[in-house]
Design an enzyme around this catalytic site. Sequence first.
Site, mmCIF file in Angstrom:
data_model
loop_
_atom_site.group_PDB
_atom_site.id
_atom_site.type_symbol
_atom_site.label_atom_id
_atom_site.label_comp_id
_atom_site.label_asym_id
_atom_site.label_seq_id
_atom_site.Cartn_x
_atom_site.Cartn_y
_atom_site.Cartn_z
ATOM 1 N N HIS A 113 33.483 18.476 33.324
ATOM 2 C CA HIS A 113 33.286 17.459 32.291
ATOM 3 C C HIS A 113 32.050 17.743 31.442
ATOM 4 C CE1 HIS A 113 31.131 16.727 35.927
ATOM 5 N NE2 HIS A 113 30.237 16.039 35.246
ATOM 6 N N ASP A 280 40.940 17.844 36.231
ATOM 7 C CA ASP A 280 41.032 17.310 37.589
ATOM 8 C C ASP A 280 40.581 15.860 37.698
ATOM 9 O OD1 ASP A 280 38.367 17.907 37.272
ATOM 10 O OD2 ASP A 280 38.231 19.290 38.977
HETATM 11 C C1 G16 Z 1 32.666 17.873 40.965
HETATM 12 C C2 G16 Z 1 33.290 17.901 42.313
HETATM 13 C C3 G16 Z 1 33.565 16.499 42.775
HETATM 14 C C4 G16 Z 1 32.287 15.675 42.724
HETATM 15 C C5 G16 Z 1 31.723 15.720 41.325
HETATM 16 C C6 G16 Z 1 30.398 14.990 41.149
HETATM 17 O O1 G16 Z 1 33.593 17.371 40.056
HETATM 18 O O2 G16 Z 1 34.493 18.639 42.293
HETATM 19 O O3 G16 Z 1 34.095 16.561 44.059
HETATM 20 O O4 G16 Z 1 32.532 14.363 43.089
HETATM 21 O O5 G16 Z 1 31.526 17.065 40.959
HETATM 22 O O6 G16 Z 1 29.410 15.704 41.730
HETATM 23 P P1 G16 Z 1 27.879 15.369 41.496
HETATM 24 O O7 G16 Z 1 27.735 13.915 41.792
HETATM 25 O O8 G16 Z 1 27.193 16.270 42.469
HETATM 26 O O9 G16 Z 1 27.557 15.660 40.049
HETATM 27 P P2 G16 Z 1 33.947 18.173 38.748
HETATM 28 O O10 G16 Z 1 35.039 17.363 38.106
HETATM 29 O O11 G16 Z 1 32.666 18.199 37.979
HETATM 30 O O12 G16 Z 1 34.368 19.513 39.218
#
Ligand code: G16
Length: 542
Positions: A113, A280
């Site tokens: 994102h 995702d």
């Molecule tokens: C990734 C992980 C997720 C996690 C999220 C937030 O999401 O795949 O499992 O919940 O990061 O992580 P943090 O709180 O450490 O920033 P994505 O969609 O960024 O791949």
Amino acid sequence: MTSTVETKPFTDQKPGTSGLRKKVRVFQQPHYAENFIQSVFDVVEGKDGATLVIGGDGRYLNREVIQTAIRMAAANGFARAIVGQGGILSTPAASNVIRTRGAIGGLVLSASHNPGGPDEDFGIKYNVSNGGPAPESFTDALYARTLEIDRYVISDMTDIDLDTLGETTVDGLTVEVIDPVTAYAECMEGLFDFAAIRDLIAGGFRLSFDAMHAVTGPYATEILERRLGAAPGTVVNGAPLPDFGGHHPDPNLVHAHELYERMMGDDAPDFGAASDGDGDRNLIIGRGIFVTPSDSLAVLAANAHLAPAYKDGIAGIARSMPTSAAADRVAQALDVPLYETPTGWKFFGNLLDAGLVTICGEESAGTGSNHVREKDGLWAVLLWLNILAVRRQPVAEIMADHWARYGRNYYARHDYEGVEQAGADALMTSLRERLVTLPGTTIGDLTVSEADDFAYHDSTDGSVSRKQGIRILFADGSRIVFRLSGTGTQGATLRVYIERYEPADGDLAQQTGDALAPLVAAAETVASIKQHTGRNEPDVVT
Ligand code: G16
């Protein structure tokens, strides 16, 4: 022809919550991407003659790094590379291809994102043979390898044409360019009652899907508009762009505010959804009502049996620790186990492989099931549509029914983005030092019942992951969690997760901000957020 290139380690290639994420300019340093990819390949066992999947979310630098990865796969002895056309593969689609094609793993190029473009973010993550993110044992070995790497091998083949479907063999590697959408769309069609959803839509049900100029545009257009008959224009911002049109492809109320405003307006469609950079994550908004990711997980788990794939029930539910306990109450009612894991989809893989859970979810807008080993934005949208096609009620009514049965977990996450690392570390250290003395004390009207630093014991492989977030639990069942993000690329991001449970016979119609106000004040009192971050308020509230 293959050559060996001498290199020196970079000391900053430790994978975070989901792979290595850095500014594009960091990845553009000579040897930087190559070092990381070679380190991955050095850790993968059995790559000789194996198949590797390669794809990404189309962001700036995607095509260049895909060509590099193909050249390095050839030099490292892989027999086949399956690459999405145009370099495109959403994260769940990549997971699906790894599983269905028996690949040893896959490189998914995405910073999720996070924004894209020459001054923004890029990322590389490696998924293992079950299609899921590499577990910590792999990423620890990978990081260790990045610190000692002194050479990488690479073929000097010319660029592969990524836009034409078909196969080419160069330097012993067969590169197969596949249509990124079809296999994924078929997988979805196998899970859900497309006829019922088509019928719902044909009956006048209106929906809007914001692809945020990221990877889900082609997937959503094929599935929602072509296969399910939604009106042309249902998918907005459907063309993937290297810079996502200058926006953050983050499906939350801040970055998808146009969708939010449409859904709150007079002529709102029945259902609104969005997905992120790599497809995702998901955002679900009914007419006049935003559904929090934690509530969405609970509703999907409670109603999953209405979709063909889950008609015999679910084995269990897993949620990350900071996710609200709404799903716990559903698990209890269904009499299935509930697993609480650290943040990061990689922790769900073992539970899914062991058949212990069917549905997983996170507060960070991720939900998914055992059909792949990644969270899956469009899967969540389609399960919602399948449920709506069977129940024929507005989203707001489904939420009201749910809360009336299970009670409501009022929930919000406050993010303080890009703050100074030292201040964020000091805040966490100070809390850690007080974990023993906090229980029994009062903050405002709230009494602390427990305080700990979450540790996860994986029952399937015996591994232990510590320091996964500080939990402050209150006697009335409320909770505040403090955690530093593992996906940012600048400074530190402090996440404060706030939750309060209101039983089914309580006041279920409060504004979330009002319901949580005493806890927000308590978070400031206990952690001195303003002092440590230098911020008066969070950058993002979701
Ligand atoms: C990734 C992980 C997720 C996690 C999220 C937030 O999401 O795949 O499992 O919940 O990061 O992580 P943090 O709180 O450490 O920033 P994505 O969609 O960024 O791949």
